[in-house]
Design an enzyme around this catalytic site. Structure first.
Site, PDB file in Angstrom:
ATOM      1  N   GLY A 102       0.632  -1.197  -0.314  1.00 11.54           N
ATOM      2  CA  GLY A 102      -0.055  -0.024   0.398  1.00 11.54           C
ATOM      3  C   GLY A 102       0.812   1.208  -0.411  1.00 11.54           C
ATOM      4  O   GLY A 102       2.104   0.690  -0.346  1.00 11.54           O
ATOM      5  N   ASP A 180      18.636  -5.724   8.228  1.00 10.36           N
ATOM      6  CA  ASP A 180      17.734  -5.942   6.400  1.00 10.36           C
ATOM      7  C   ASP A 180      18.338  -4.296   6.506  1.00 10.36           C
ATOM      8  O   ASP A 180      17.422  -3.842   5.617  1.00 10.36           O
ATOM      9  CB  ASP A 180      16.400  -5.786   6.715  1.00 10.36           C
ATOM     10  CG  ASP A 180      15.711  -6.031   5.311  1.00 10.36           C
ATOM     11  OD1 ASP A 180      16.212  -6.343   4.700  1.00 10.36           O
ATOM     12  OD2 ASP A 180      14.741  -5.848   5.124  1.00 10.36           O
TER      13      ASP A 180
END
Length: 374
Positions: A102, A180
């Site tokens: 989104g 990450d």
């Protein structure tokens, strides 16, 4: 005793009793006010704490043990009304971009802290893990937008990311390993100042802890250190490896695992390594950067430091504090980098591959949510 004297004694006794009662009442009220004040103070203090501090306080929770439970407290929770106000009712003017989960909006909290808010779309095909762990797309790989990043800007971005990792690794109250780090998890403000984002996979260490082992490897192919991808061992040096990849990508404007060269089968790391050995490191620099505007010493030093960061063995890689010193000084000879991790090279006599670590080349930008370590 005469009645007059008895009355006088009783009067004094009643007076003393009233004074005691008043004193007890006043003390009780003061204690109650102090107690309420303390509760209100600490309540407001916790509400105003930055997200990073809330994450640090939750260091006792192990995100590796997350089983997609509804009781997952890995991330701090913020009321929707606060985010709605911060993003001006999710105004299109504050929209930064959109991913598979989104749209992403820029928000400003009451204390002035800028945040990126992901809003899960009703039509999204991705689940809760992807919603929490997917990062923002950077424009470093955009052919048009990348032209706005001259060398001076790119070098400042590199140094800013390095300083951010130094804070996470040694200056914060708890040692935090991002796990990450990638270009899409670096946010740039209007002044091109970088901020490390997306701590959904981060782990925090206390005391003298410097590394850990997990059977749930999380991260993104192309950025994970070989010891983490292969054995589940992560430490500050696994973040250093990821930073090295990010550095080479910022310099070259190309993705590590998406890199392709018509004459070689190297990934970006292997290509940078080959150019370094041949003394042609400047060929790695993005073509859109005007060579006349570059500080050649900074460029060469950045590529050299990047190769030091992506060395195969964790103990050979520098700490982020050392990286900052290397980038901040043009003096002093740097150590020669050793063979990098995930280095693919095609033999000149046949079509087989020789690699510096286990692995098989695959598509870039694949975010791993669960992977059993070997």
């Amino acid at each position: 005793m005469p009645k007059s004297e008895l009355g006088e004694i009783n009067g004094k006794s009643s007076s003393v009793k009233r004074r005691v009662e008043i004193s007890v009442l006043v003390i009780s009220i003061l204690l109650l006010i102090i107690l309420v004040s303390v509760c209100v103070f600490y309540g407001l203090k916790r509400r105003k704490k930055p997200i990073q501090e809330l994450l640090e306080e939750d260091h006792g929770h192990d995100p590796d043990n997350n089983q997609n439970s509804q009781d997952d407290l890995e991330l701090p929770l913020i009321e929707f009304s606060i985010l709605d106000k911060a993003t001006e009712n999710f105004s299109d003017n504050n929209k930064l971009g959109e991913g598979g989960y989104g749209p992403v909006y820029k928000g400003v909290l009451e204390g002035g802290q800028e945040v990126a808010v992901k809003r899960l779309s009703r039509t999204s095909t991705q689940g809760l893990d992807e919603f929490k762990n997917e990062g923002l797309d950077s424009f470093i790989f955009d052919g048009t937008k990348s032209k706005k990043l001259d060398w001076a800007t790119r070098f400042e971005i590199i140094k800013g990311i390095a300083r951010g990792l130094v804070y996470l690794h040694q200056d914060s109250r708890l040692r935090i390993i991002h796990r990450d780090l990638k270009v899409s998890n670096i946010l740039l403000d209007h002044e091109m100042i970088p901020k490390i984002s997306d701590f959904g996979m981060a782990r925090s260490f206390g005391g003298n802890e410097i590394q850990a082992n997990t059977n749930r490897v999380v991260g993104t192919y192309g950025y994970m250190a070989p010891e983490y991808a292969g054995d589940g061992i992560f430490s500050i040096k696994s973040d250093v490896f990821s930073f090295g990849v990010v550095m080479l990508e910022i310099v070259s404007g190309k993705k590590n695992r998406g890199f392709f060269h018509k004459e070689y089968t190297h990934n970006l790391i292997g290509h940078a390594w080959g150019l370094h050995k041949e003394g042609k490191s400047l060929e790695l620099v993005e073509e859109c950067i005007n060579i006349e505007s570059m500080n050649l010493s900074e460029v060469m030093r950045s590529i050299h430091v990047g190769l030091l960061c992506v060395q195969q063995r964790p103990e050979d890689r520098p700490t982020m504090a050392t990286v900052v010193l290397m980038l901040g000084s043009s003096e002093g000879e740097l150590p020669q980098p050793k063979l990098p991790g995930f280095f693919y090279e095609k033999n000149s006599t046949d079509t087989s591959y020789s690699t510096s670590t286990y692995g098989k080349d695959s598509t870039n930008e694949l975010t791993i949510s669960i992977l059993n370590a070997r």
